[in-house]
Structures are given as C-alpha cells and as structure tokens.
Design an enzyme around this catalytic site. Structure first.
Site, PDB file in Angstrom:
ATOM      1  CG  HIS A   1      -4.723 -11.358  -1.750  1.00 32.52           C
ATOM      2  ND1 HIS A   1      -3.407 -11.286  -1.357  1.00 32.52           N
ATOM      3  CD2 HIS A   1      -5.429 -11.623  -0.615  1.00 32.52           C
ATOM      4  CE1 HIS A   1      -3.318 -11.508  -0.051  1.00 32.52           C
ATOM      5  NE2 HIS A   1      -4.536 -11.704   0.420  1.00 32.52           N
TER       6      HIS A   1
ATOM      7  CG  HIS B   1      -7.563  -4.984   3.475  1.00 35.78           C
ATOM      8  ND1 HIS B   1      -8.487  -5.811   4.084  1.00 35.78           N
ATOM      9  CD2 HIS B   1      -6.353  -5.559   3.715  1.00 35.78           C
ATOM     10  CE1 HIS B   1      -7.866  -6.825   4.658  1.00 35.78           C
ATOM     11  NE2 HIS B   1      -6.564  -6.707   4.445  1.00 35.78           N
TER      12      HIS B   1
END
Lengths: 170, 170
Positions: free
Chosen positions: B34, B115
């Site tokens: 995620h 990220h």
C-alpha cells in the site's frame, strides 16, 4: 483472478473471533473474520468495473441489518469447520440470493449458512477435541452490519478488500 | 482504536512487491502492499462515521491519479526502510495535505514521501546487503489509482479495510 464478497463485523467481534482463530483456523493469516456472502469466483481483472457496478446496485437495494449470534456450530460431517452461527434473517438471505442465483458468476454450491469461522484445517481427532471445547462457549452477540466488501485474492493467498458498498445508499 | 488511510495499487503491482516483502518485510503479514496517505492515528470507534464523512468529501474533491515508479530508494539513515519510490504528483500531495494539515487528527511528522515498502526490520548489516541487492532492480511501472481506503488495526496487529472512497465521485 479470484474475487469474493464478504461482510466484516465490528472490530470488537473480529477481535473476539480471532482469539479462537489464532489457535484453530488454518486461514487465520489470509483474511480477517468475515461472513462470506459469495464464495470465491473467477473473473478477469477487466470485469472488475462491472462487478463493482453490480454490487453497488445490490447494496443500494438492501438495508443495514442486525445480526445475532447465539451459538457455536459445525459443518460436520460435510466439513470439519467450526463457526459462530449467525442467525438467518431476510436481509442477509436476500443479499446472498442477489449474488448467488445464477445471474452473477454462478450459483452457490451449498445452502446459505451465514457464519464466522473459528476453526478449520484440523484432523478428525483434533476437530472433535476442539469442537467439544468450543461448543461450551457462551456467546450472545448482536450488532448491525451496514456494508458489503468486494475482495480479490493476491498470489500469496491473502484476500484484499478492493471496494466497499454501504447498504441502503448510493 | 487505531486508524490509517492508504491507497492500494493493482493486484499486479501488489504481487510484485510481495515477492520482495515476503523475504524482507517484517510487516508482510499485517497489511498488503500500500501507499500510506495518513499514518496511524488514534480515534474512538464512535468517531468512525465522522471520519468516513470527511474522507468521502476529500475523495470527491480529488481525481484518479496516475502514479509512476522508477526506482528503489531508502529512508536510511533515518530508518532502515527500503521502498519502491512513487514519484510525487500534485494529486497525491493534495490528498496527503488534506489529511495531514492539522484539521484531521494531527499533522504528519515527516515530509510526504509516497512509497511502497519492500524491506524493513533488518539489522544494519542485513539492510546494507539487501539494499545493495534491491537497488539493482530495474523497475518501471505506471498505473492509475482511483480510491483511498480507511483502515483500522485489529488487536492482532492486522490492518482491516473498513471502507473505500472513489476519487472524483460521491
């Protein structure tokens, strides 16, 4: 890829169910406690938008529903799965039927028995010991479920919630 | 209870990231791949409806956004986390800012670096070996993200998606 539709109960109930699943459920790490509304089915990723649209319509036509759990039960002898039985109600049955009557990726192979799994993957002997123990649990729980979740399965076996749909809205 | 907000990428990208996480990420079992939009925050369960309402509004004001990944990077020396760097774009930054500017459960403690984590929880020596290896990976990936997900954390540490909100709809 593999999809499925489930309802996730409150954190309180999930934590309670997990206390048992941690020890007894071979699928503990793959999905949090849930009530399956439609078993896994195969569809291409490109069908996702159509699936989402259908689920949104189904959700809109249903209302949040109060569920009640009064006992531990089992699918034995068909399968050695022990679960918290969720009492059937019209809304749950109607949700199930909307997704399992053949218009939407096939019919259900089994009659609908809404439940939260607490144990699976044991040998017969283990199953008998565990069922003897778990069937003594006094459980009495009510809560309202207000949404359905579309999930897909990752390559590592974990089920990911793709999207959620509130009942009675949209 | 603990809440957080994340964006989940496609199954294709999740499966790719998991190939590395399986070996290198101490949180592999707690949450699928995620992009964190808002770090964990503490709120009472009774605030859930208000949180959901706010997120729905934020999602409505944003549009689906194309993300691009071009390289592996690391938060070293601040923390030994290795990740696929998601190139910043205005929409991601705006989503982040809407949830981290102080009006909604506090500000972000760090600058926003979108990220996908691929490694964490190693010793310094392990980190150096792994980063040397992973930084050689050629990655070039683009896809469109179209929703944000509200999560809460179960007692066993696993993050459960509570509800999802489509960008640009509602």
């Amino acid at each position: 890829m593999k999809f499925g539709v489930a309802m996730f109960p409150s954190k309180e109930l999930q934590d309670k169910v997990n206390q048992y699943r941690k020890r007894y459920d071979a699928h503990y790490a793959l999905i949090p406690p849930h009530i399956t509304i439609k078993d896994r089915f195969e569809a291409d990723e490109s069908e996702k938008d159509e699936i989402a649209k259908y689920l949104k319509e189904v959700a809109k036509k249903h209302q949040p529903t109060e569920i009640e759990i009064k006992k531990v039960s089992s699918f034995s002898p068909n399968s050695l799965v022990i679960y918290f039985k969720v009492e059937k109600n019209e809304e749950l049955q109607s949700l199930h039927d909307a997704l399992n009557s053949g218009d939407f990726y096939g019919e259900n192979k089994h009659p609908f028995v809404p439940h939260l799994t607490i144990a699976q993957g044991q040998t017969t002997q283990e199953y008998e010991d565990i069922f003897g123990h778990l069937s003594m649990i006094g459980i009495q729980h009510k809560e309202t479920l207000d949404r359905i979740s579309l999930l897909y399965q990752l390559e590592n076996g974990v089920w990911q919630v793709y999207e959620t749909y509130r009942l009675g809205e949209g």
